[in-house]
Write a protein that holds these residues in place. Structure first.
Motif, short mmCIF file in Angstrom:
data_model
loop_
_atom_site.label_atom_id
_atom_site.label_comp_id
_atom_site.label_asym_id
_atom_site.label_seq_id
_atom_site.Cartn_x
_atom_site.Cartn_y
_atom_site.Cartn_z
N SER A 96 0.87 -1.37 -0.14
CA SER A 96 0.02 0.13 0.03
C SER A 96 0.85 1.47 0.07
O SER A 96 0.44 2.27 -0.72
CB SER A 96 -0.66 0.11 1.29
N GLY A 100 0.76 3.96 -2.71
CA GLY A 100 0.48 5.40 -2.66
C GLY A 100 1.57 6.44 -3.14
O GLY A 100 1.35 7.42 -3.58
N ALA A 103 1.97 6.66 -7.04
CA ALA A 103 0.61 7.24 -7.25
C ALA A 103 1.03 8.64 -7.06
O ALA A 103 0.81 9.58 -8.08
CB ALA A 103 -0.49 6.94 -6.70
N PHE A 104 1.62 9.09 -5.88
CA PHE A 104 1.91 10.49 -5.39
C PHE A 104 2.85 11.07 -6.48
O PHE A 104 2.71 12.21 -7.36
CB PHE A 104 2.38 10.53 -4.22
N ALA A 107 1.76 11.49 -10.34
CA ALA A 107 0.85 12.89 -10.38
C ALA A 107 1.46 14.14 -10.15
O ALA A 107 1.38 14.96 -10.93
CB ALA A 107 -0.42 12.67 -9.30
N VAL A 108 2.50 14.11 -9.29
CA VAL A 108 3.51 15.09 -9.12
C VAL A 108 4.09 15.64 -10.53
O VAL A 108 4.50 16.56 -10.78
CB VAL A 108 4.56 15.23 -7.97
N ALA A 111 1.96 17.20 -12.72
CA ALA A 111 1.67 18.62 -12.51
C ALA A 111 2.89 19.25 -12.78
O ALA A 111 2.51 20.31 -13.22
CB ALA A 111 1.45 18.70 -11.01
N ALA B 13 -2.23 15.72 -5.68
CA ALA B 13 -1.50 14.45 -5.97
C ALA B 13 -1.18 13.80 -4.40
O ALA B 13 -1.24 12.47 -4.21
CB ALA B 13 -0.08 14.79 -6.53
N GLY B 17 -2.23 10.31 -3.09
CA GLY B 17 -1.58 9.07 -2.62
C GLY B 17 -1.93 8.58 -1.29
O GLY B 17 -1.70 7.34 -0.98
N ILE B 20 -4.86 6.26 -1.75
CA ILE B 20 -4.58 5.02 -2.31
C ILE B 20 -3.93 4.21 -1.25
O ILE B 20 -4.29 3.08 -1.06
CB ILE B 20 -3.47 5.11 -3.53
#
Lengths: 177, 103
Positions: A96, A100, A103-104, A107-108, A111, B13, B17, B20
């Motif tokens: 997990s 996470g 994903a962070f 996405a950053v 961006a 974001a 995260g 998730i």
């Protein structure tokens, strides 16, 4: 240039993320619900800072109600809602965390590295924004708006139907009458 | 590019995260729903930031935000309905005890 708006967005953003992390770090489920409420309220404050007053107020009002209901459900369903026993209710933590984090970072990266084009500094005042939204809802986006309304009604009926206690129907025979 | 837009997107974001992580790591149904709420909150923030800083003259941007808020409310309503049904039949909303759903 760092403006006052940017500073407040940064502050409320950090508060939203911090309270989001606290949701999964505390043993008390009630504290988790309250931390989520604070996180969502900080998000609403960000909207207010961005001069989106209608959306900010809506966010804070909706989330205050939602999280209060969530806290009540926590007390109803949990064996240890206060977290006094410090029960660990997690699994696959490593996977997990990696998911996470990936994903962070993804996405950053999107961006930061994408050119989003020119940024608009000025915005119409609140009354004009709300008027434009009202005209949008009752004009071009009416079908979407109505569909959302019907979907809410369907979900309310479905949630009640699922949650309601099934009552066995007993049909009386002629002899019992 | 505006600092405000970038900071908003980075915050979105981070919320995504954390959500998730929560949705995957928690064993309790209500806590999983909290993770999903955070994921949707990240999406919500991105939508508001895009509308505010890129296309503030297009009201359809706010419309998207209202739709995501609707989805958040629906997720809560249906999730709690399922939680009540599960608690009534099994006495728990722990997902590790719900292995019979796989059979």
């Amino acid at each position: 240039m760092i403006t006052g708006q940017a500073i407040f967005i940064g502050f409320f953003g950090m508060a939203a993320v911090w309270f989001g992390i606290v949701v999964f770090r505390t043993f008390s489920m009630v504290r988790s619900a309250i931390a989520l409420l604070f996180s969502q309220t900080a998000l609403g404050a960000m909207f207010l800072t961005m001069q989106a007053e209608f959306l900010g107020v809506l966010q804070i009002m909706m989330m205050a109600t939602e999280m209060s209901i969530m806290a009540i459900f926590m007390v109803m369903f949990m064996m240890d809602p206060g977290g006094m026993g410090k029960m660990d209710m997690t699994h696959q933590k490593r996977l997990s965390l990696i998911a996470g984090f990936v994903a962070f970072v993804g996405a950053v990266a999107v961006a930061v590295f994408i050119d989003w084009g020119p940024v608009t500094e000025t915005i119409a005042d609140t009354a004009q924004q709300t008027e434009a939204l009202g005209l949008e809802l009752l004009g071009r986006s009416m079908l979407i708006f109505e569909t959302a309304g019907v979907t809410i009604l369907t979900a309310m009926i479905a949630a009640t139907a699922v949650a309601i206690k099934p009552v066995p129907i007993k049909i009386k025979t002629k002899d019992e009458k | 590019m505006g600092v405000e837009l970038i900071w908003s997107l980075i915050t979105g974001a981070a919320l995504f995260g954390v959500g998730i992580y929560g949705a995957l790591s928690q064993t309790n149904l209500v806590m999983i729903m909290m993770g999903v709420e955070l994921i949707l909150a990240g999406a919500l923030l991105n939508l508001v930031a895009f509308w505010r800083y890129l296309h503030p003259d297009v009201a359809a941007g706010q419309m998207f935000v209202l739709i995501v808020m609707t989805v958040m409310a629906l997720e809560m309503a249906v999730g709690f309905g399922i939680a009540i049904a599960r608690f009534r039949s099994k006495g728990s909303v722990e997902m590790e005890e719900a292995v019979e759903l796989k059979k």
